[in-house]
Write an enzyme that holds these catalytic residues in place. Structure first.
Site, PDB file in Angstrom:
ATOM      1  N   LYS A 103       7.145   2.405  -2.774  1.00 17.90           N
ATOM      2  CA  LYS A 103       7.549   1.056  -3.165  1.00 17.90           C
ATOM      3  C   LYS A 103       6.868   0.643  -4.469  1.00 17.90           C
ATOM      4  O   LYS A 103       7.485   0.026  -5.342  1.00 17.90           O
ATOM      5  CB  LYS A 103       7.192   0.054  -2.069  1.00 17.90           C
ATOM      6  N   TYR A 107      14.061   6.866   4.379  1.00 20.30           N
ATOM      7  CA  TYR A 107      15.311   7.369   4.944  1.00 20.30           C
ATOM      8  C   TYR A 107      16.359   7.682   3.869  1.00 20.30           C
ATOM      9  O   TYR A 107      17.519   7.954   4.191  1.00 20.30           O
ATOM     10  CB  TYR A 107      15.899   6.344   5.914  1.00 20.30           C
ATOM     11  N   ASP A 139      -1.402  -7.430   9.566  1.00 17.82           N
ATOM     12  CA  ASP A 139      -0.551  -7.030  10.684  1.00 17.82           C
ATOM     13  C   ASP A 139       0.835  -7.635  10.492  1.00 17.82           C
ATOM     14  O   ASP A 139       0.962  -8.850  10.279  1.00 17.82           O
ATOM     15  CB  ASP A 139      -1.140  -7.517  12.013  1.00 17.82           C
ATOM     16  N   ASP A 197       9.573  -6.594   2.131  1.00 21.21           N
ATOM     17  CA  ASP A 197       9.724  -6.033   3.467  1.00 21.21           C
ATOM     18  C   ASP A 197      11.140  -5.510   3.549  1.00 21.21           C
ATOM     19  O   ASP A 197      12.095  -6.218   3.220  1.00 21.21           O
ATOM     20  CB  ASP A 197       9.460  -7.054   4.574  1.00 21.21           C
ATOM     21  N   LYS A 220      19.734   5.096  -8.467  1.00 23.73           N
ATOM     22  CA  LYS A 220      19.554   4.383  -7.205  1.00 23.73           C
ATOM     23  C   LYS A 220      19.491   2.875  -7.418  1.00 23.73           C
ATOM     24  O   LYS A 220      20.127   2.108  -6.684  1.00 23.73           O
ATOM     25  CB  LYS A 220      18.283   4.868  -6.505  1.00 23.73           C
ATOM     26  N   HIS A 235       0.840  -1.194   0.000  1.00 22.69           N
ATOM     27  CA  HIS A 235       0.000   0.000   0.000  1.00 22.69           C
ATOM     28  C   HIS A 235       0.879   1.249   0.000  1.00 22.69           C
ATOM     29  O   HIS A 235       0.385   2.359   0.137  1.00 22.69           O
ATOM     30  CB  HIS A 235      -0.908   0.019   1.234  1.00 22.69           C
ATOM     31  N   ASN A 236       2.193   1.036  -0.153  1.00 19.33           N
ATOM     32  CA  ASN A 236       3.176   2.110  -0.095  1.00 19.33           C
ATOM     33  C   ASN A 236       3.426   2.642  -1.502  1.00 19.33           C
ATOM     34  O   ASN A 236       3.920   1.919  -2.377  1.00 19.33           O
ATOM     35  CB  ASN A 236       4.471   1.563   0.522  1.00 19.33           C
ATOM     36  N   ALA A 237       3.066   3.904  -1.743  1.00 17.31           N
ATOM     37  CA  ALA A 237       3.181   4.481  -3.081  1.00 17.31           C
ATOM     38  C   ALA A 237       4.620   4.512  -3.576  1.00 17.31           C
ATOM     39  O   ALA A 237       4.883   4.305  -4.769  1.00 17.31           O
ATOM     40  CB  ALA A 237       2.598   5.894  -3.082  1.00 17.31           C
TER      41      ALA A 237
END
Length: 207
Positions: free
Chosen positions: A20, A161, A47, A76, A182, A16-18
């Site tokens: 990533k 980060y 979870d 992850d 990157k 759900h991470n834009a």
């Protein structure tokens, strides 16, 4: 058991991470896969109760595969700081709070290092990809990018980060690099970022 993807296959990106999602879409764009994210499908975020990157990657991939009946790929990842005994590690995103604010998270890392009087600023980004089938079969791919933390953060590219992480052998932080710099990934190359290095193994074994 190995899993092999072919052009036209549907692949659910269990994120759900834009940030990533954008990185994966960029790296997967030439493989002809039908890609959809768990976020776009409205799937709940499982979870993350694991204590390792591998455990959490498996949790996410299997949840998406079982919910959709499709092949799913999860990631992850996180940053592990040597002087903080490997923290934040699997709790990398948690340090950003809710809503996530990675400026706050980077400040927390810096403040803890100052508080400890740490002179060792080495760190590494870790990434684990899990490719899972609805029947519970999976494959794991791991990548590591070693580097040094800088302060203040530099650059506004990437996410998380990235602006405070200077990869070994380079003069620009991840936050200063373009996506191409990157990742530095191409067929037959290892890549630079942790995710690209895990992805290179994924391509070699599953595509």
């Amino acid at each position: 058991m190995s899993i092999k993807l072919k052009r036209g296959d549907k692949l659910v990106l269990a994120t759900h991470n834009a940030g990533k999602l954008a990185e994966f879409q960029d790296m997967l764009k030439d493989f002809g896969l039908d890609i959809v994210s768990a976020g776009a499908l409205g799937l709940p975020e499982p979870d993350e109760t694991g204590t390792t990157f591998v455990e959490n990657a498996r949790l996410k991939a299997h949840a998406a595969a079982k919910a959709t009946g499709e092949i799913a790929l999860s990631d992850d990842s996180g940053i592990s700081v040597t002087a903080l005994d490997g923290a934040p590690g699997v709790y990398t995103a948690d340090w950003a709070g809710v809503p996530r604010d990675f400026n706050r998270a980077m400040q927390k890392v810096h403040d803890l290092l100052v508080e400890k009087g740490a002179t060792d600023r080495s760190a590494q980004f870790n990434a684990v990809l899990c490719l899972a089938l609805p029947d519970g079969t999976d494959m794991i791919f791991e990548g590591v990018a070693p580097g040094t933390l800088v302060w203040p953060p530099v650059g506004d590219s990437g996410h998380g980060y990235d602006p405070m992480f200077l990869p070994d052998g380079h003069e620009k932080t991840f936050g200063q690099m373009t996506a191409e710099e990157k990742h530095s990934w191409a067929p037959g190359k290892e890549g630079l970022s942790h995710r690209a290095r895990a992805f290179a193994k994924f391509v070699k074994e599953a595509l």
